[in-house]
Design a protein around this motif. Structure first.
Motif, PDB file in Angstrom:
ATOM      1  N   ASP A  91      -2.030   2.809  -6.467  1.00 29.30           N
ATOM      2  CA  ASP A  91      -3.234   3.181  -5.736  1.00 29.30           C
ATOM      3  C   ASP A  91      -3.353   4.699  -5.812  1.00 29.30           C
ATOM      4  N   LEU A 108       0.019  -5.287   4.196  1.00 32.10           N
ATOM      5  CA  LEU A 108       0.180  -5.974   2.913  1.00 32.10           C
ATOM      6  C   LEU A 108       0.609  -7.425   3.086  1.00 32.10           C
ATOM      7  N   THR A 150      -6.737  -3.500   1.153  1.00 26.30           N
ATOM      8  CA  THR A 150      -6.661  -2.366   0.226  1.00 26.30           C
ATOM      9  C   THR A 150      -7.104  -1.072   0.894  1.00 26.30           C
ATOM     10  N   SER A 164       0.794  -5.258  -6.408  1.00 25.10           N
ATOM     11  CA  SER A 164      -0.492  -4.643  -6.079  1.00 25.10           C
ATOM     12  C   SER A 164      -1.536  -4.995  -7.125  1.00 25.10           C
TER      13      SER A 164
END
Length: 446
Positions: free
Chosen positions: A84, A370, A390, A420
């Motif tokens: 990310d 998560l 997210t 992810s």
């Protein structure tokens, strides 16, 4: 795609990195003069977050050089792009997004030299047809299609760029110096650990003999159960047309899952469910994971209704002790047991116990967030298309980058990149997944 020779010697590659550094220095000086003489340009540049170093001209230099060099430089960019990267400066995000699937390909003379070295001077006799133009070019090699002369099977021929394997360490050292000197990345990213991880994974990916063995191992796992073989399919390695820098395998005719037109909701749900299920099986049941999250590695064949899996160069096992503790973190997160998450995070090496309260809260918050799809309180069917996981995890990242006291465990660089990637793919597809029941089936509910 563009054709350009791969700089194959260390001296040649050092020259290109040196030229890039010199060009970026001159570009920064030019940008400084430009901004000093034009207030409008200055305000425009600062509004994009470009700074002096990452001005538009230098961004073009970086993208062009990474695409030409291939190998370690391009791979590191691709690895970072699957993290990310929202906490990175916008120009860095732009560079990563552009190099993610971009690479030049070798001219025929350089390509044929690699094929002759690996398969012999009469390599063309192995194939009744061979596509002169590659169908894909990536960081380590390029892929051609052909027809195997002995069986008439359509095959994919993966050809490694010359010099890539022997230049891994020097490339990454040069790149580290460049990134450190220009201070392009945040300190909390732990660039040295990221590069060390890239060095290990690149060595694996350049070892096509290792990749062939990993691919065969995955094929045997899938074939061992109708529950797997009715859902997934893998290409078959062709040993007589493979070598240390050439890997030939049967051609898979599916389409990358994110490029399939007019997917039905049923298909979206099935694809997301099975790709997320695959991740959990790899970690928990098989303890063997293909860690490259590139979405182009997942194909869907509508004729066979199977998901086709590609690219096993970065496959790896994880220590059982790590997996046991990691699974216990997930189990604790399902029920909101933050003291256990903290204790196991210290044991695993995420924390050292001396973190600030804000860092601890960010770490715990990101794990709890998560784990939401698998949570005991989650809906029976989790709608990834409507999830906010997210965005909420993104909000924790600046704190963790700024206040982290130690780098995360080595194992999590590849594991989290894959997980992810699966989460983001489910969101991209808008998949509705019975994630809680899946977790209980594979991992156990307590």
């Amino acid at each position: 795609m563009n054709a350009s020779p791969v700089p194959s010697s260390r001296l040649d590659r050092l020259f290109h990195y040196g030229s890039l550094a010199a060009g970026m220095t001159l570009g920064a000086l030019s940008e400084s003069v430009k901004r000093a003489t034009s207030s409008s340009d200055s305000s425009s540049s600062s509004s994009t977050g470009g700074g002096l170093v990452l001005n538009p001209q230098n961004i073009e230099r970086l993208v062009k050089t990474l695409s030409k060099m291939r190998g370690a430089a391009l791979k590191l960019g691709q690895m970072l792009s699957f993290q990310d990267s929202s906490f990175l400066p916008p120009p860095i995000q732009l560079i990563l997004s552009r190099v993610q699937n971009q690479a030049d390909y070798m001219p025929p003379s350089q390509r044929d030299s690699v094929l002759s070295l690996n398969l012999g001077p009469n390599w063309r006799s192995l194939f009744s047809t061979f596509s002169e133009q590659p169908i894909a070019a990536a960081s380590i090699g390029q892929v051609h299609t052909g027809t195997l002369a002995s069986t008439g099977q359509k095959v994919a021929i993966k050809i490694q760029y010359p010099g890539v394997a022997t230049s891994i360490s020097s490339d990454l050292n040069n790149l580290s110096i460049l990134l450190t000197a220009t201070r392009l990345l945040p300190k909390g990213l732990y660039l040295d650990k990221t590069i060390a991880n890239a060095r290990t994974e690149l060595a694996w990916e350049c070892d096509y003999v290792r990749e062939a063995k990993a691919q065969t191992r995955f094929s045997e796992i899938i074939a061992s159960s109708p529950d797997y073989s009715n859902i997934f399919a893998l290409p078959e390695v062709i040993p007589e047309a493979s070598g240390p820098q050439v890997l030939t395998m049967t051609f898979m005719s599916g389409t990358p899952v994110v490029q399939i037109p007019n997917l039905t909701q049923t298909e979206r749900d099935m694809l997301g469910t099975q790709i997320l299920r695959l991740c959990l099986l790899e970690i928990i049941s098989w303890n063997f994971m293909q860690t490259d999250p590139n979405w182009s590695n997942f194909l869907y064949n509508r004729k066979t209704s199977k998901i086709e899996l590609l690219d096993f160069g970065a496959s790896r096992e994880f220590p059982k002790s790590f997996i046991d503790d990691y699974v216990n973190v997930l189990k604790a997160a399902r029920v909101g047991d933050t003291p256990t998450i903290r204790d196991l995070s210290i044991k695993l090496g995420y924390l050292n116990g001396l973190e600030s309260q804000s860092m601890l809260e960010a770490h715990l918050g990101s794990i709890l967030t998560l784990a939401e799809p698998f949570s005991m309180n989650a809906e029976e069917v989790y709608d990834f298309g409507r999830q906010t996981v997210t965005e909420r995890v993104k909000a924790y990242i600046p704190t963790m980058v700024r206040e982290r006291l130690k780098p995360p465990p080595e194992e999590t660089y590849s594991l989290h990149r894959k997980l992810s990637g699966a989460f983001l793919l489910c969101a991209r597809l808008g998949s509705r997944v019975k994630a809680k029941a899946m977790f209980e089936e594979i991992v156990g509910g307590n």
